[in-house]
Design a protein around this motif. Structure first.
Motif, PDB file in Angstrom:
ATOM      1  N   MET A 158       0.832  -1.210   0.000  1.00  0.00           N
ATOM      2  CA  MET A 158       0.000   0.000   0.000  1.00  0.00           C
ATOM      3  C   MET A 158       0.868   1.261   0.000  1.00  0.00           C
ATOM      4  SD  MET A 158      -2.950  -1.153   2.680  1.00  0.00           S
ATOM      5  CE  MET A 158      -3.960   0.307   2.500  1.00  0.00           C
ATOM      6  N   ALA A 159       1.943   1.252   0.791  1.00  0.00           N
ATOM      7  CA  ALA A 159       2.848   2.399   0.860  1.00  0.00           C
ATOM      8  C   ALA A 159       3.510   2.641  -0.495  1.00  0.00           C
ATOM      9  CB  ALA A 159       3.903   2.177   1.939  1.00  0.00           C
ATOM     10  N   LYS A 160       3.867   1.568  -1.187  1.00  0.00           N
ATOM     11  CA  LYS A 160       4.467   1.689  -2.521  1.00  0.00           C
ATOM     12  C   LYS A 160       3.482   2.343  -3.491  1.00  0.00           C
ATOM     13  CE  LYS A 160       6.403  -1.306  -6.120  1.00  0.00           C
ATOM     14  NZ  LYS A 160       6.710  -2.722  -6.419  1.00  0.00           N
ATOM     15  N   ALA A 161       2.247   1.900  -3.467  1.00  0.00           N
ATOM     16  CA  ALA A 161       1.222   2.473  -4.349  1.00  0.00           C
ATOM     17  C   ALA A 161       0.998   3.948  -4.023  1.00  0.00           C
ATOM     18  CB  ALA A 161      -0.077   1.682  -4.238  1.00  0.00           C
ATOM     19  N   ALA A 162       0.939   4.289  -2.738  1.00  0.00           N
ATOM     20  CA  ALA A 162       0.747   5.682  -2.321  1.00  0.00           C
ATOM     21  C   ALA A 162       1.902   6.552  -2.801  1.00  0.00           C
ATOM     22  CB  ALA A 162       0.604   5.773  -0.805  1.00  0.00           C
ATOM     23  N   PHE A 163       3.111   6.047  -2.654  1.00  0.00           N
ATOM     24  CA  PHE A 163       4.305   6.773  -3.102  1.00  0.00           C
ATOM     25  C   PHE A 163       4.238   7.049  -4.604  1.00  0.00           C
ATOM     26  CE2 PHE A 163       8.412   6.405  -5.220  1.00  0.00           C
ATOM     27  CZ  PHE A 163       9.111   7.460  -4.652  1.00  0.00           C
ATOM     28  N   LEU A 164       3.924   6.017  -5.381  1.00  0.00           N
ATOM     29  CA  LEU A 164       3.886   6.173  -6.838  1.00  0.00           C
ATOM     30  C   LEU A 164       2.796   7.146  -7.286  1.00  0.00           C
ATOM     31  CD1 LEU A 164       4.538   2.476  -7.877  1.00  0.00           C
ATOM     32  CD2 LEU A 164       6.107   4.432  -8.153  1.00  0.00           C
ATOM     33  N   ALA A 165       1.638   7.106  -6.636  1.00  0.00           N
ATOM     34  CA  ALA A 165       0.555   8.037  -6.991  1.00  0.00           C
ATOM     35  C   ALA A 165       0.955   9.478  -6.671  1.00  0.00           C
ATOM     36  CB  ALA A 165      -0.733   7.662  -6.266  1.00  0.00           C
ATOM     37  N   ALA A 166       1.517   9.703  -5.489  1.00  0.00           N
ATOM     38  CA  ALA A 166       1.911  11.054  -5.080  1.00  0.00           C
ATOM     39  C   ALA A 166       3.039  11.581  -5.958  1.00  0.00           C
ATOM     40  CB  ALA A 166       2.318  11.069  -3.614  1.00  0.00           C
ATOM     41  N   ARG A 167       4.024  10.749  -6.252  1.00  0.00           N
ATOM     42  CA  ARG A 167       5.144  11.185  -7.095  1.00  0.00           C
ATOM     43  C   ARG A 167       4.658  11.515  -8.507  1.00  0.00           C
ATOM     44  NH1 ARG A 167      10.540   7.730  -8.224  1.00  0.00           N
ATOM     45  NH2 ARG A 167       9.088   6.558  -9.527  1.00  0.00           N
ATOM     46  N   SER A 168       3.699  10.729  -8.993  1.00  0.00           N
ATOM     47  CA  SER A 168       3.132  10.980 -10.317  1.00  0.00           C
ATOM     48  C   SER A 168       2.466  12.358 -10.370  1.00  0.00           C
ATOM     49  CB  SER A 168       2.108   9.893 -10.653  1.00  0.00           C
ATOM     50  OG  SER A 168       1.308  10.250 -11.737  1.00  0.00           O
ATOM     51  N   LEU A 169       1.714  12.701  -9.339  1.00  0.00           N
ATOM     52  CA  LEU A 169       1.032  13.991  -9.328  1.00  0.00           C
ATOM     53  C   LEU A 169       2.008  15.142  -9.112  1.00  0.00           C
ATOM     54  CD1 LEU A 169      -2.327  15.062  -8.365  1.00  0.00           C
ATOM     55  CD2 LEU A 169      -0.486  16.212  -7.146  1.00  0.00           C
ATOM     56  N   ALA A 170       2.909  14.980  -8.149  1.00  0.00           N
ATOM     57  CA  ALA A 170       3.828  16.065  -7.795  1.00  0.00           C
ATOM     58  C   ALA A 170       4.910  16.288  -8.850  1.00  0.00           C
ATOM     59  CB  ALA A 170       4.481  15.775  -6.443  1.00  0.00           C
ATOM     60  N   GLN A 171       5.192  15.260  -9.653  1.00  0.00           N
ATOM     61  CA  GLN A 171       6.263  15.330 -10.645  1.00  0.00           C
ATOM     62  C   GLN A 171       7.608  15.645  -9.994  1.00  0.00           C
ATOM     63  OE1 GLN A 171       5.788  14.798 -14.281  1.00  0.00           O
ATOM     64  NE2 GLN A 171       4.184  13.725 -13.163  1.00  0.00           N
ATOM     65  N   ARG A 172       7.788  15.088  -8.790  1.00  0.00           N
ATOM     66  CA  ARG A 172       9.048  15.229  -8.053  1.00  0.00           C
ATOM     67  C   ARG A 172       9.059  14.169  -6.960  1.00  0.00           C
ATOM     68  NH1 ARG A 172      10.969  19.589  -5.766  1.00  0.00           N
ATOM     69  NH2 ARG A 172      10.466  20.868  -7.494  1.00  0.00           N
ATOM     70  N   GLU A 173      10.150  14.069  -6.233  1.00  0.00           N
ATOM     71  CA  GLU A 173      10.245  13.066  -5.182  1.00  0.00           C
ATOM     72  C   GLU A 173       9.311  13.408  -4.026  1.00  0.00           C
ATOM     73  OE1 GLU A 173      11.661  10.104  -5.379  1.00  0.00           O
ATOM     74  OE2 GLU A 173      12.168  10.704  -7.408  1.00  0.00           O
ATOM     75  N   VAL A 174       8.850  12.365  -3.355  1.00  0.00           N
ATOM     76  CA  VAL A 174       7.958  12.514  -2.210  1.00  0.00           C
ATOM     77  C   VAL A 174       8.416  11.581  -1.097  1.00  0.00           C
ATOM     78  CG1 VAL A 174       5.970  13.157  -3.642  1.00  0.00           C
ATOM     79  CG2 VAL A 174       6.322  10.768  -3.034  1.00  0.00           C
ATOM     80  N   VAL A 175       7.993  11.906   0.108  1.00  0.00           N
ATOM     81  CA  VAL A 175       8.232  11.045   1.263  1.00  0.00           C
ATOM     82  C   VAL A 175       6.910  10.866   1.997  1.00  0.00           C
ATOM     83  CG1 VAL A 175      10.668  11.671   1.554  1.00  0.00           C
ATOM     84  CG2 VAL A 175       8.899  12.985   2.741  1.00  0.00           C
ATOM     85  N   MET A 176       6.833   9.800   2.770  1.00  0.00           N
ATOM     86  CA  MET A 176       5.643   9.556   3.571  1.00  0.00           C
ATOM     87  C   MET A 176       5.763  10.307   4.895  1.00  0.00           C
ATOM     88  SD  MET A 176       4.040   5.965   4.965  1.00  0.00           S
ATOM     89  CE  MET A 176       4.246   5.207   3.380  1.00  0.00           C
ATOM     90  N   ALA A 177       4.738  11.073   5.225  1.00  0.00           N
ATOM     91  CA  ALA A 177       4.715  11.818   6.480  1.00  0.00           C
ATOM     92  C   ALA A 177       3.884  11.110   7.535  1.00  0.00           C
ATOM     93  CB  ALA A 177       4.174  13.220   6.250  1.00  0.00           C
ATOM     94  N   ALA A 178       2.827  10.409   7.107  1.00  0.00           N
ATOM     95  CA  ALA A 178       1.950   9.757   8.072  1.00  0.00           C
ATOM     96  C   ALA A 178       1.072   8.734   7.361  1.00  0.00           C
ATOM     97  CB  ALA A 178       1.062  10.776   8.776  1.00  0.00           C
ATOM     98  N   VAL A 179       0.629   7.795   8.142  1.00  0.00           N
ATOM     99  CA  VAL A 179      -0.429   6.883   7.715  1.00  0.00           C
ATOM    100  C   VAL A 179      -1.586   7.165   8.644  1.00  0.00           C
ATOM    101  CG1 VAL A 179      -1.108   4.484   7.382  1.00  0.00           C
ATOM    102  CG2 VAL A 179       1.270   5.152   7.011  1.00  0.00           C
ATOM    103  N   SER A 180      -2.636   7.773   8.096  1.00  0.00           N
ATOM    104  CA  SER A 180      -3.762   8.193   8.925  1.00  0.00           C
ATOM    105  C   SER A 180      -4.604   7.017   9.377  1.00  0.00           C
ATOM    106  CB  SER A 180      -4.659   9.170   8.157  1.00  0.00           C
ATOM    107  OG  SER A 180      -3.926  10.262   7.720  1.00  0.00           O
ATOM    108  N   ARG A 181      -4.755   6.045   8.488  1.00  0.00           N
ATOM    109  CA  ARG A 181      -5.603   4.911   8.815  1.00  0.00           C
ATOM    110  C   ARG A 181      -5.322   3.783   7.839  1.00  0.00           C
ATOM    111  NH1 ARG A 181     -11.219   4.576  11.089  1.00  0.00           N
ATOM    112  NH2 ARG A 181     -11.747   2.420  10.681  1.00  0.00           N
ATOM    113  N   VAL A 182      -5.314   2.557   8.354  1.00  0.00           N
ATOM    114  CA  VAL A 182      -5.256   1.360   7.517  1.00  0.00           C
ATOM    115  C   VAL A 182      -6.243   0.369   8.085  1.00  0.00           C
ATOM    116  CG1 VAL A 182      -3.856  -0.599   6.761  1.00  0.00           C
ATOM    117  CG2 VAL A 182      -2.860   1.680   6.802  1.00  0.00           C
TER     118      VAL A 182
END
Length: 132
Positions: A34-58
């Motif tokens: 799930m974290a991998k998918a979240a990273f790829l989606a965020a990086r795709s939108l931001a068009q730059r590197e991203v990091v995970m700040a929090a997991v609100s809920r799983v």
């Protein structure tokens, strides 16, 4: 076919290496996917590197047995100055059976520069057809 920016779909197979002693997807492995998918989606939108700040809920809604196919869908649902909220769902299925939601979660991702400092997400290039 190209995925819209901020949306990712990954396919995985639940193999014994991903399973726990019950023969189902180990929660830690599910969270990693799930974290991998979240990273790829965020990086795709931001068009730059991203990091995970929090997991609100799983939520681990249902087990997935060894042999099940796993589809992870992630999409950016909110964009702030440098942060993004990414929704992720995991669907499991066997050939010939309808997919069943087994995982879901909310991840907070932050766009960063080369030194790891938060930077603004430039959404000017987004068109109105892109779901956020």
């Amino acid at each position: 076919m190209t995925q819209p920016i901020g949306i990712v779909e990954l396919q995985e197979l639940v193999l014994p290496a991903l399973a726990n002693h019950h023969g189902t997807l180990f929660a830690g492995q599910g969270l990693q996917l799930m974290a991998k998918a979240a990273f790829l989606a965020a990086r795709s939108l931001a068009q730059r590197e991203v990091v995970m700040a929090a997991v609100s809920r799983v939520d681990f809604v249902a087990p997935a047995q060894v042999g099940h196919g796993l589809t992870l869908r992630a999409w950016v649902s909110r964009v702030g100055r440098s942060s993004m909220t990414v929704c992720v769902t995991g669907l499991a299925d066997l050939p010939g059976t309808p997919p069943e939601e087994i995982l879901k979660g909310l991840f907070e991702m932050v766009a960063v520069d080369a030194k790891g400092r938060p930077v603004s997400v430039d959404c000017a290039y987004l068109n109105q057809e892109t779901p956020l």
